[in-house]
Design an enzyme around this catalytic site. Structure first.
Site, mmCIF file in Angstrom:
data_model
loop_
_atom_site.group_PDB
_atom_site.id
_atom_site.type_symbol
_atom_site.label_atom_id
_atom_site.label_comp_id
_atom_site.label_asym_id
_atom_site.label_seq_id
_atom_site.Cartn_x
_atom_site.Cartn_y
_atom_site.Cartn_z
ATOM 1 N N ASP A 96 -30.862 2.594 -25.225
ATOM 2 C CA ASP A 96 -30.906 3.464 -24.092
ATOM 3 C C ASP A 96 -32.213 3.905 -23.634
ATOM 4 O OD1 ASP A 96 -31.197 5.139 -26.331
ATOM 5 O OD2 ASP A 96 -29.916 6.489 -25.832
ATOM 6 N N HIS A 138 -33.585 15.239 -24.326
ATOM 7 C CA HIS A 138 -33.185 14.521 -25.664
ATOM 8 C C HIS A 138 -34.384 13.829 -26.608
ATOM 9 C CE1 HIS A 138 -29.064 14.877 -24.514
ATOM 10 N NE2 HIS A 138 -28.918 13.985 -23.372
ATOM 11 N N GLY A 146 -31.252 9.087 -25.508
ATOM 12 C CA GLY A 146 -30.867 9.121 -24.471
ATOM 13 C C GLY A 146 -31.584 9.359 -23.413
ATOM 14 N N ASP A 173 -27.206 20.698 -18.477
ATOM 15 C CA ASP A 173 -26.930 19.351 -18.444
ATOM 16 C C ASP A 173 -25.512 19.096 -19.120
ATOM 17 O OD1 ASP A 173 -28.898 16.446 -18.136
ATOM 18 O OD2 ASP A 173 -27.175 16.713 -19.752
ATOM 19 N N HIS A 175 -25.115 17.039 -21.074
ATOM 20 C CA HIS A 175 -25.135 16.909 -22.735
ATOM 21 C C HIS A 175 -25.975 17.727 -23.367
ATOM 22 C CE1 HIS A 175 -24.777 12.885 -20.624
ATOM 23 N NE2 HIS A 175 -23.829 12.700 -21.516
ATOM 24 N N ASP A 262 -25.694 15.228 -14.345
ATOM 25 C CA ASP A 262 -24.845 14.743 -14.761
ATOM 26 C C ASP A 262 -23.422 15.799 -14.759
ATOM 27 O OD1 ASP A 262 -25.984 15.857 -16.682
ATOM 28 O OD2 ASP A 262 -26.309 14.056 -18.077
ATOM 29 N N TYR A 301 -26.499 10.559 -12.954
ATOM 30 C CA TYR A 301 -26.421 9.101 -12.717
ATOM 31 C C TYR A 301 -25.594 8.594 -11.733
ATOM 32 C CZ TYR A 301 -28.246 10.245 -17.372
ATOM 33 O OH TYR A 301 -28.940 10.879 -18.263
HETATM 34 FE FE FE2 Z 1 -27.274 14.373 -19.597
#
Ligand code: FE2
Length: 376
Positions: A96, A138, A146, A173, A175, A262, A301
């Site tokens: 990634d 990340h 990430g 986010d 995540h 995202d 994304y």
């Molecule tokens: Fe994210």
């Protein structure tokens, strides 16, 4: 406090951010959409960023990670997965986070963007600073992850600590903001608060409600995990409830907010059903606290939806009203078929239920009491 909003940009920052493989050209889309709204663009103070120094990188990253990035600076783009070395994997570079050409130069430029935002707050030339090319939450001290190669946020917060005693880091986010939580999990001087989707197999897998920091920082890491298809009705209600509680206990003197795109409905990786207006309502509340704010990007994304989202947030931060009709500009045709700024949620049931979020709230109240979280 009178408001001065700065927008961090430079040709180099945008062209380097454009090179991140999973979001190629996103930075240009965002910058062009912002520029297309004259009423907004004219209101922003523009600040050119510069690449940061190696000493700036060392504010968070390990010497060995920095040396590795340096050693790989001449590596060409697009190494096949089969050719990734064990050493590269050790530093999280592969899969990634594929190695990219001039990776060390790239990292200095990306961190430099957020440091320009930080410096404008530190020298009081701004009360609000925006860097949509930042927010790479990340990246760990000695490892990429990430889609994040350099943790501009942790570097920026380290620098902010020279002036601010109680920094609230808010991570919106989809995540979990694992790199930032890990960076500040042992201190009371930064409280991290991450709202994120959480469940079996969902990246990065950390950020459970019981994860609340270590040692002297116990209680000062806050996680609010949620399920898929989070809707505005539930999110706004609990966002306001959680942040009000933390504000009351901790009395922050500065807010850094990561606004990963995202979280917006229609993202191919995130599974939320939130709109820019929902998130703008949350940000409006934080603005009403009257504190210095740094707003950063992050994931996102669906590139045009992310550009819509950050343009709308910029309008909230500057207090400018924008037309829903996207103005003609270089990437206008990417916004069809509606050519509108705002997005509608999709028709899908929210898997989140209020009783579960009430339980998370109770758990947070218990943690704050048990670890005596307060203004320090
Ligand atoms: Fe994210």
């Amino acid at each position: 406090m009178s408001k001065n909003v700065v927008y961090i940009s430079s040709k180099e920052l945008i062209s380097e951010c454009n090179r991140i493989p999973v979001i190629k050209n996103r930075a240009s889309l965002v910058d062009s959409l912002l520029r297309s709204y004259d009423v907004l663009w004219n209101k922003l103070d523009k600040i050119q960023s510069m690449p940061c120094t190696v000493d700036d990188l060392k504010l968070f990253h390990s010497q060995t990670y920095i040396e590795y990035l340096k050693s790989q600076n001449e590596t060409n783009d697009l190494i096949d997965d089969d050719d990734v070395t064990e050493e590269a994997i050790e530093y999280g570079l592969g899969y990634d986070c594929p190695q990219i050409d001039r990776i060390y130069d790239f990292s200095r430029v990306i961190a430099g963007g957020t440091l320009a935002a930080v410096n404008s707050i530190l020298d009081e030339s701004a009360t609000i600073a925006i860097n949509w090319c930042g927010g790479w939450h990340h990246a760990q001290r000695d490892e990429a992850g990430g889609f994040c190669y350099v943790n501009d946020i942790a570097i920026g917060i380290q620098k902010l600590r020279s002036k601010f005693q109680r920094i609230l880091y808010l991570d919106l986010d989809v995540h979990h903001g694992d790199g930032i939580e890990n960076a500040f999990s042992t201190t009371k001087r930064v409280i991290t608060m991450s709202f994120h989707q959480h469940g079996s197999g969902y990246f990065p897998g950390t950020g459970g409600v019981k994860d609340c920091g270590f040692g002297p920082g116990k209680g000062y890491s806050i996680n609010i995990p949620y399920k898929a298809y989070m809707s505005g009705t539930i999110f706004i209600k609990y966002f306001l409830k959680f942040t009000a509680l933390v504000r009351k206990c901790y009395d922050p003197d500065m807010v850094v907010v990561q606004c990963g795109g995202d979280v917006i409905s229609g993202d191919p990786i995130g599974q939320c059903n939130l709109t820019p207006i929902d998130m703008g309502n949350c940000l409006t509340d934080i603005l009403s606290w009257g504190l210095p704010i740094i707003a950063l990007g992050g994931g996102g994304y669906n590139l045009t939806n992310t550009a819509r989202y950050w343009t709308y947030l910029t309008s909230i931060l500057t207090g400018v009203q924008l037309s829903n009709d996207i103005p003609d500009h270089e990437y206008f045709l990417e916004y069809g078929p509606d050519y509108e700024l705002h997005l509608k949620p999709i028709m899908v049931p929210d898997l989140n239920v209020e009783t579960e979020l009430d339980d998370i709230y109770k758990c947070l109240v218990d943690n704050l009491n048990q670890f005596n979280v307060k203004a320090v």
